[in-house]
Design an enzyme around this catalytic site. Structure first.
Site, PDB file in Angstrom:
ATOM      1  N   SER A 277     -41.499  13.573  57.670  1.00 30.05           N
ATOM      2  CA  SER A 277     -42.857  14.137  57.992  1.00 30.05           C
ATOM      3  C   SER A 277     -43.080  14.706  59.504  1.00 30.05           C
ATOM      4  O   SER A 277     -44.040  15.862  59.466  1.00 30.05           O
ATOM      5  CB  SER A 277     -43.841  12.693  58.231  1.00 30.05           C
ATOM      6  OG  SER A 277     -43.323  11.675  58.810  1.00 30.05           O
ATOM      7  N   HIS A 307     -39.375   8.235  51.886  1.00 32.36           N
ATOM      8  CA  HIS A 307     -39.929   8.093  53.354  1.00 32.36           C
ATOM      9  C   HIS A 307     -41.041   7.134  53.650  1.00 32.36           C
ATOM     10  O   HIS A 307     -40.464   6.018  54.048  1.00 32.36           O
ATOM     11  CB  HIS A 307     -40.295   9.494  53.726  1.00 32.36           C
ATOM     12  CG  HIS A 307     -40.691   9.789  55.144  1.00 32.36           C
ATOM     13  ND1 HIS A 307     -40.242   9.020  56.044  1.00 32.36           N
ATOM     14  CD2 HIS A 307     -41.472  10.707  55.726  1.00 32.36           C
ATOM     15  CE1 HIS A 307     -40.501   9.312  57.459  1.00 32.36           C
ATOM     16  NE2 HIS A 307     -41.209  10.247  57.329  1.00 32.36           N
ATOM     17  N   HIS A 353     -30.567   1.911  58.084  1.00 26.63           N
ATOM     18  CA  HIS A 353     -31.198   3.033  58.599  1.00 26.63           C
ATOM     19  C   HIS A 353     -30.263   4.216  58.954  1.00 26.63           C
ATOM     20  O   HIS A 353     -28.988   4.168  58.926  1.00 26.63           O
ATOM     21  CB  HIS A 353     -31.832   2.536  60.133  1.00 26.63           C
ATOM     22  CG  HIS A 353     -32.887   3.613  60.498  1.00 26.63           C
ATOM     23  ND1 HIS A 353     -32.319   4.653  61.077  1.00 26.63           N
ATOM     24  CD2 HIS A 353     -34.131   3.536  60.573  1.00 26.63           C
ATOM     25  CE1 HIS A 353     -33.419   5.479  61.617  1.00 26.63           C
ATOM     26  NE2 HIS A 353     -34.504   4.870  61.050  1.00 26.63           N
ATOM     27  N   ARG A 362     -38.644  -2.006  66.255  1.00 24.91           N
ATOM     28  CA  ARG A 362     -39.843  -2.144  65.779  1.00 24.91           C
ATOM     29  C   ARG A 362     -40.197  -3.318  64.641  1.00 24.91           C
ATOM     30  O   ARG A 362     -41.188  -4.072  64.458  1.00 24.91           O
ATOM     31  CB  ARG A 362     -40.173  -0.928  64.843  1.00 24.91           C
ATOM     32  CG  ARG A 362     -40.205   0.396  65.666  1.00 24.91           C
ATOM     33  CD  ARG A 362     -40.522   1.664  64.831  1.00 24.91           C
ATOM     34  NE  ARG A 362     -39.313   1.861  63.879  1.00 24.91           N
ATOM     35  CZ  ARG A 362     -39.095   2.908  62.846  1.00 24.91           C
ATOM     36  NH1 ARG A 362     -40.331   3.631  62.576  1.00 24.91           N
ATOM     37  NH2 ARG A 362     -38.048   2.956  61.932  1.00 24.91           N
ATOM     38  N   ASP A 408     -39.592  -1.247  58.003  1.00 25.83           N
ATOM     39  CA  ASP A 408     -40.467  -1.489  56.553  1.00 25.83           C
ATOM     40  C   ASP A 408     -40.080  -2.739  56.283  1.00 25.83           C
ATOM     41  O   ASP A 408     -40.950  -3.254  55.233  1.00 25.83           O
ATOM     42  CB  ASP A 408     -39.757  -0.292  55.695  1.00 25.83           C
ATOM     43  CG  ASP A 408     -40.318   0.914  56.107  1.00 25.83           C
ATOM     44  OD1 ASP A 408     -41.338   1.118  56.440  1.00 25.83           O
ATOM     45  OD2 ASP A 408     -39.182   1.801  56.142  1.00 25.83           O
TER      46      ASP A 408
END
Length: 471
Positions: A277, A307, A353, A362, A408
């Site tokens: 993105s 994504h 990742h 995060r 996520d």
């Protein structure tokens, strides 16, 4: 009258250092101005300084090479290829993301908060991304008010959203609405009118501010059309961005959800320039497409399963696990389910990742939020249980260089707890957040005169010929 470059540089030197307290910074700001300096005013001061910085870097280091390009990188999606300038954030394999050099815990500590709140306001994060500086409380409040004043949608955009069938994915509706905002683009008009390239940044700044400001109304309208009911409430000009987004979604009376949105937008705002993105927005913007077209393209990349849909896949996987092993499974039952996932040729969603080699900060920030606000939630407890078990299993299976959870693995669980359990909408929230990083870099690209991106490509046959006589 606009200050000269030397005058701007002199003013820059008088500003307080970033490591002083926010209260002292605010006091200093009030001492030299009756009103807080706006983001646009501060950015205008920084442009000539950054031009000199870039010139110095290129003069000293421009001829130097870092990182060879391998054939595997050409075939492997340019993974790890150093090829982009992105000032807002850098992703370190060991430390995780840093926004303008600041870790997520540092941002949580330093950035201004809403009255009574403990999470950073995204307005402050955008200021940091654009300037590298921590803003004052007054500056953030002024930015909140500015975005609220820009938030209204053109009537035809509202009609476009309302005309979308309920079967059209929320991200498709989001992309349509953002792209349609191009109708009123200040940059597109200025370019047609012959604006000098040194001034490209100003209409780009205005478009980017309009873009970010209007996203809550777009997201809220899509959500209510598909999942909610009742008339959309008006934007409250006295409230912050995250409150207004939460209120448009129907959660404005839940202070904990509003706090979650402040954290969510902040940690999802930027993640270097190489992800799909971010890179798409930079690439399309390099063609001098206006911010609405550039970010619309970003959203189309974010909508891809590899994504932006990962948090949705995590929830689906968790729900299947619960259906098979129950709501309070033993460690052995969870281990068996994890192994069955791997033996079935699938991945454990939310783990691993492309860059990170440790637990995503995060993820940690969201876990700490959950420990504070929903420590006894069964789904959160299951996520914590999986966190203890998955890494060792992935290492034993040889399935991942990084067996640790990413962002996520946790975000969908938090949203579900507060009642936002429509998984198809999660990527829209991700999109609202990602606009902050994409817009900040696009403004800088226009200010520095970044060129059209045009990397060189080769055919497989040409690559074979290139290496035919090499060992």
């Amino acid at each position: 009258m606009r200050a000269t470059a030397p005058a701007r540089a002199a003013l820059f030197k008088t500003r307080p250092p970033l490591n002083i307290s926010r209260a002292a910074f605010a006091l200093g700001a009030r001492s030299y101005a009756s009103k807080p300096q706006t983001l646009k005013e501060r950015f205008a001061e920084l442009i000539p300084l950054e031009h000199e910085n870039v010139k110095a870097i290129r003069k000293e280091h421009g001829h130097k090479a870092f990182g060879p390009v391998t054939v595997d990188q050409v075939y492997g999606g340019m993974r790890g290829l150093p090829a982009l300038l992105w000032d807002g954030s850098v992703l370190d394999a060991e430390e995780g993301i840093r926004f303008r050099g600041k870790t997520i815990p540092e941002c949580q500590e330093l950035l201004p908060k809403a009255p009574g709140g403990s999470e950073p306001l995204p307005e402050g994060l955008f200021w940091l991304l654009l300037t590298g500086e921590v803003p004052t409380v007054e500056q953030v409040q002024a930015l909140s008010a500015d975005w609220a004043a820009r938030a209204a949608l053109p009537s035809f955009v509202e009609e476009l959203i309302d005309a979308c069938p309920s079967t059209l994915h929320p991200m498709s509706q989001f992309s349509i609405a953002v792209t349609a905002l191009n109708h009123d683009s200040a940059f597109a008009k200025a370019y047609q009118d012959g604006v000098h390239k040194k001034e490209y940044w100003e209409p780009t700044f205005e478009d980017s501010m309009d873009l970010i400001a209007k996203l809550p109304n777009i997201a809220g309208r899509i959500y209510r059309n598909l999942f909610g009911s009742g008339k959309l409430p008006a934007i409250d000009p006295t409230k912050d961005y995250s409150y207004n987004l939460s209120n448009l979604l129907g959660f404005g009376d839940n202070q904990a959800f509003v706090e979650l949105m402040r954290l969510y937008i902040t940690i999802h705002s930027d993640h270097e320039g190489g992800n799909v993105s971010a890179h798409t927005g930079k690439l399309v913007g390099s063609a001098l497409s206006d911010p609405f077209l550039a970010f619309g393209a970003s959203l189309n990349g974010l909508a891809g399963p590899l994504h932006g849909l990962a948090n949705q896949e995590v929830l689906i996987w968790l729900q299947r696990m619960i259906k098979q092993v129950g709501e309070n499974p033993s460690d052995d039952a969870v281990k068996e389910y994890i192994w069955s996932t791997l033996k079935g040729g699938q991945v454990v969603p939310g783990y691993g990742h492309a860059v990170l080699r440790k637990t995503d900060p995060r993820y940690t920030a969201q876990r700490e939020f959950a420990l504070k606000h929903l420590p006894n939630d069964p789904l959160f407890k299951l996520v914590g249980q999986i966190y203890k078990l998955v890494p060792d299993i992935l290492l034993a299976a040889g399935k991942a260089k990084n067996p640790w959870p990413n962002v996520d693995a946790h975000s969908g669980v938090l949203l579900t707890y507060y009642g936002l359990d429509q998984m198809k909408f999660y990527t829209v929230l991700f999109g609202v957040s990602r606009a902050f990083g994409v817009a900040a870099q696009l403004i800088w690209d226009r200010a520095l005169g970044a060129p059209l991106e045009r990397p060189k490509s080769y055919s497989s046959e040409h690559l074979k010929k290139m290496f035919a006589n090499r060992s």
